[in-house]
Design an enzyme around this catalytic site. Sequence first.
Site, PDB file in Angstrom:
ATOM      1  N   GLY A   1      -3.299   1.348  -0.762  1.00  0.00           N
ATOM      2  CA  GLY A   1      -3.465   0.145   0.056  1.00  0.00           C
ATOM      3  C   GLY A   1      -4.191  -1.015  -0.572  1.00  0.00           C
ATOM      4  O   GLY A   1      -4.266  -2.096   0.028  1.00  0.00           O
TER       5      GLY A   1
ATOM      6  N   GLU B   1      -4.341   6.968  -3.909  1.00  0.00           N
ATOM      7  CA  GLU B   1      -2.872   6.899  -3.913  1.00  0.00           C
ATOM      8  C   GLU B   1      -2.381   5.459  -4.022  1.00  0.00           C
ATOM      9  O   GLU B   1      -1.659   4.965  -3.160  1.00  0.00           O
ATOM     10  CB  GLU B   1      -2.325   7.509  -2.619  1.00  0.00           C
ATOM     11  CG  GLU B   1      -2.739   8.934  -2.359  1.00  0.00           C
ATOM     12  CD  GLU B   1      -2.395   9.403  -0.930  1.00  0.00           C
ATOM     13  OE1 GLU B   1      -1.928   8.579  -0.116  1.00  0.00           O
ATOM     14  OE2 GLU B   1      -2.615  10.577  -0.655  1.00  0.00           O
ATOM     15  N   PRO B   2      -2.753   4.752  -5.079  1.00  0.00           N
ATOM     16  CA  PRO B   2      -2.335   3.353  -5.187  1.00  0.00           C
ATOM     17  C   PRO B   2      -0.879   3.225  -5.605  1.00  0.00           C
ATOM     18  O   PRO B   2      -0.409   3.960  -6.474  1.00  0.00           O
ATOM     19  CB  PRO B   2      -3.240   2.816  -6.303  1.00  0.00           C
ATOM     20  CG  PRO B   2      -3.427   4.016  -7.193  1.00  0.00           C
ATOM     21  CD  PRO B   2      -3.470   5.206  -6.281  1.00  0.00           C
ATOM     22  N   GLY B   3      -0.156   2.327  -4.979  1.00  0.00           N
ATOM     23  CA  GLY B   3       1.203   2.014  -5.405  1.00  0.00           C
ATOM     24  C   GLY B   3       1.246   0.567  -5.856  1.00  0.00           C
ATOM     25  O   GLY B   3       1.329   0.253  -7.038  1.00  0.00           O
TER      26      GLY B   3
ATOM     27  N   ARG C   1      11.122  -8.262   0.325  1.00  0.00           N
ATOM     28  CA  ARG C   1       9.799  -8.487   0.938  1.00  0.00           C
ATOM     29  C   ARG C   1       9.695  -9.765   1.774  1.00  0.00           C
ATOM     30  O   ARG C   1       9.159  -9.716   2.873  1.00  0.00           O
ATOM     31  CB  ARG C   1       8.691  -8.437  -0.125  1.00  0.00           C
ATOM     32  CG  ARG C   1       8.532  -7.054  -0.789  1.00  0.00           C
ATOM     33  CD  ARG C   1       7.286  -6.976  -1.649  1.00  0.00           C
ATOM     34  NE  ARG C   1       6.088  -7.159  -0.853  1.00  0.00           N
ATOM     35  CZ  ARG C   1       5.422  -8.290  -0.717  1.00  0.00           C
ATOM     36  NH1 ARG C   1       5.777  -9.367  -1.373  1.00  0.00           N
ATOM     37  NH2 ARG C   1       4.376  -8.347   0.065  1.00  0.00           N
TER      38      ARG C   1
ATOM     39  N   TYR D   1       8.849  -8.525   5.584  1.00  0.00           N
ATOM     40  CA  TYR D   1       7.528  -8.740   6.159  1.00  0.00           C
ATOM     41  C   TYR D   1       6.852 -10.024   5.685  1.00  0.00           C
ATOM     42  O   TYR D   1       5.666 -10.028   5.373  1.00  0.00           O
ATOM     43  CB  TYR D   1       6.580  -7.536   6.030  1.00  0.00           C
ATOM     44  CG  TYR D   1       6.798  -6.553   4.916  1.00  0.00           C
ATOM     45  CD1 TYR D   1       7.056  -5.212   5.221  1.00  0.00           C
ATOM     46  CD2 TYR D   1       6.736  -6.926   3.584  1.00  0.00           C
ATOM     47  CE1 TYR D   1       7.242  -4.296   4.216  1.00  0.00           C
ATOM     48  CE2 TYR D   1       6.920  -6.002   2.572  1.00  0.00           C
ATOM     49  CZ  TYR D   1       7.169  -4.676   2.892  1.00  0.00           C
ATOM     50  OH  TYR D   1       7.352  -3.764   1.895  1.00  0.00           O
TER      51      TYR D   1
ATOM     52  N   CYS E   1      25.132 -13.226   3.025  1.00  0.00           N
ATOM     53  CA  CYS E   1      25.526 -13.857   4.292  1.00  0.00           C
ATOM     54  C   CYS E   1      24.571 -13.451   5.416  1.00  0.00           C
ATOM     55  O   CYS E   1      24.929 -12.718   6.341  1.00  0.00           O
ATOM     56  CB  CYS E   1      26.960 -13.476   4.628  1.00  0.00           C
ATOM     57  SG  CYS E   1      28.064 -13.879   3.278  1.00  0.00           S
TER      58      CYS E   1
ATOM     59  N   TYR F   1       7.661  -2.436  -4.585  1.00  0.00           N
ATOM     60  CA  TYR F   1       8.504  -2.639  -3.399  1.00  0.00           C
ATOM     61  C   TYR F   1       9.555  -3.729  -3.662  1.00  0.00           C
ATOM     62  O   TYR F   1       9.893  -4.512  -2.781  1.00  0.00           O
ATOM     63  CB  TYR F   1       7.636  -2.942  -2.162  1.00  0.00           C
ATOM     64  CG  TYR F   1       6.575  -1.876  -1.958  1.00  0.00           C
ATOM     65  CD1 TYR F   1       6.940  -0.585  -1.575  1.00  0.00           C
ATOM     66  CD2 TYR F   1       5.227  -2.123  -2.219  1.00  0.00           C
ATOM     67  CE1 TYR F   1       5.993   0.420  -1.441  1.00  0.00           C
ATOM     68  CE2 TYR F   1       4.263  -1.120  -2.090  1.00  0.00           C
ATOM     69  CZ  TYR F   1       4.657   0.148  -1.703  1.00  0.00           C
ATOM     70  OH  TYR F   1       3.723   1.137  -1.580  1.00  0.00           O
TER      71      TYR F   1
HETATM   72  C1  LIG Z   1       2.886   3.826   0.754  1.00  0.00           C
HETATM   73  C2  LIG Z   1       1.787   4.806   0.633  1.00  0.00           C
HETATM   74  C3  LIG Z   1       0.813   4.651  -0.360  1.00  0.00           C
HETATM   75  C4  LIG Z   1       0.769   3.473  -1.299  1.00  0.00           C
HETATM   76  O1  LIG Z   1       0.462   2.286  -0.667  1.00  0.00           O
HETATM   77  P1  LIG Z   1       0.124   0.983  -1.522  1.00  0.00           P
HETATM   78  O2  LIG Z   1      -0.192  -0.046  -0.529  1.00  0.00           O
HETATM   79  O3  LIG Z   1       1.343   0.652  -2.309  1.00  0.00           O
HETATM   80  O4  LIG Z   1      -1.028   1.304  -2.397  1.00  0.00           O
HETATM   81  C5  LIG Z   1      -0.160   5.631  -0.457  1.00  0.00           C
HETATM   82  N1  LIG Z   1      -0.184   6.701   0.369  1.00  0.00           N
HETATM   83  C6  LIG Z   1       0.755   6.882   1.314  1.00  0.00           C
HETATM   84  C7  LIG Z   1       0.683   8.070   2.186  1.00  0.00           C
HETATM   85  C8  LIG Z   1       1.758   5.936   1.492  1.00  0.00           C
HETATM   86  O5  LIG Z   1       2.666   6.108   2.450  1.00  0.00           O
END
Ligand SMILES: *Cc1c(COP(=O)(O)O)cnc(C)c1O
Length: 428
Positions: A238, A288-290, A327, A331, A357, A386
Amino acid sequence: MHSFHYSNGGLHCEDVPLSDLVSEHGTPLYVYSAATFRDRFTKLDSAFSEIDHEVAYAVKANSNLSVLRLLARLGSGFDIVSGGELYRVIKAGGDPSKCTFAGVGKTRAEIEYVLKEGIYSINVESEEEAAFINKVAGELGLIAPIAFRVNPNVDAKTHKYISTGKSENKFGIDFELIAAAYERASKLPNLQLKGLQMHIGSQLTSVAPFVEAVEKVAPLAADLKRQYGIEFFSIGGGIGIIYEDALASGKESWWTEQPEETRPLTPECYASAILPTLQPLGLKILLEPGRFIAGNAGVLLTECLYEKKGSSKTFKIVDSGMHHLIRPALYEGHHEIVPLKESSGETEQVDVVGPICESGDFFCQNRELPRFMPGETIALMSAGAYGMVMATTYNSHPLPAEILVDGAEARVVRKRQSFADLIEAEEV
Ligand SMILES: *Cc1c(COP(=O)(O)O)cnc(C)c1O
């Protein structure tokens, strides 16, 4: 910090001029910076070096095999949300025993697959799911390592579609019900209670909601350790990134110039705000960073095809759109837009729109942008997370190619789709 910058009048990714990549590979084109992925991973990892921890990259943000390989080599674990993502991680050389499996709708086939591959933990979203995993594990003669996802009912103060930690969201088990869920699950013979997990939302730009959630849930983690011997506490992902001022934020100096009150979240400030609460737990802390790892590590390059001047607006029509980067439509996501050729300073107010379209097919509306004309290529910044993972072939446009730059080297890590690829799985 990231590795996209102007040099000699042209936008570069590390040492490679993006215009060279466009000449060779065409547009639309995703380009990623290996150095930026490494920088982000390493900064976050070292911010937590004082405690037992693991960075488990959230694969859904960008699941290209070469990206996963690069992170696996740095020692990353992986947070997956489907069987397909674990398959990718394994193909990229990742280790299933460093993977956690999240998501509200796991199928029997996926549960069997991850258990057989030796997943570190399945992060469970309901008691019904725990009972089902117990049953599947029993049939396989295995013990399933699990953690429950707690919903701490904390407002992440982010867009409503990416907020996940309020009790009205579909995610996790209510804070008030979680102790009873562990109690009942502890009686199921084929489960091992291995941890506790939470994830309150995405693109959080201040540390306060993280602190609130960690302080609320830490006592529960301590109780669970005492009662059931859990070994980890996952605090989710997050951490937000820079979208508005993306290009400038590539420079270290930009960060120090920001006034303290509005300075964006850094790994150091994130860690220092929550470490005092986490450290005494004596648990392994999972991150858990994405977006934080992948977001500023990629751009989407698209060519301007036409300029259309209406009575009230100027539209710049480009060869990519919501089908490649959804994106803005999904959102209200903001992507900074810059031309590959460094601007002379002239600007104009425009809508940048794609060929699809749908009226939702825009990258920006009424935005003052550096002037660019048909035939020129622009970059959508901060498109590494994303972006390509949500791309579709809607309107039967083939998917873009992806390039990974590392220093002066550029490699195609996913080739552009052809028309033949589009229909390959279909029959007449
Ligand atoms: C999507 C998700 C993440 C990653 O979120 P980011 O905002 O990209 O860091 C981590 N943990 C879980 C369970 C998720 O669903």
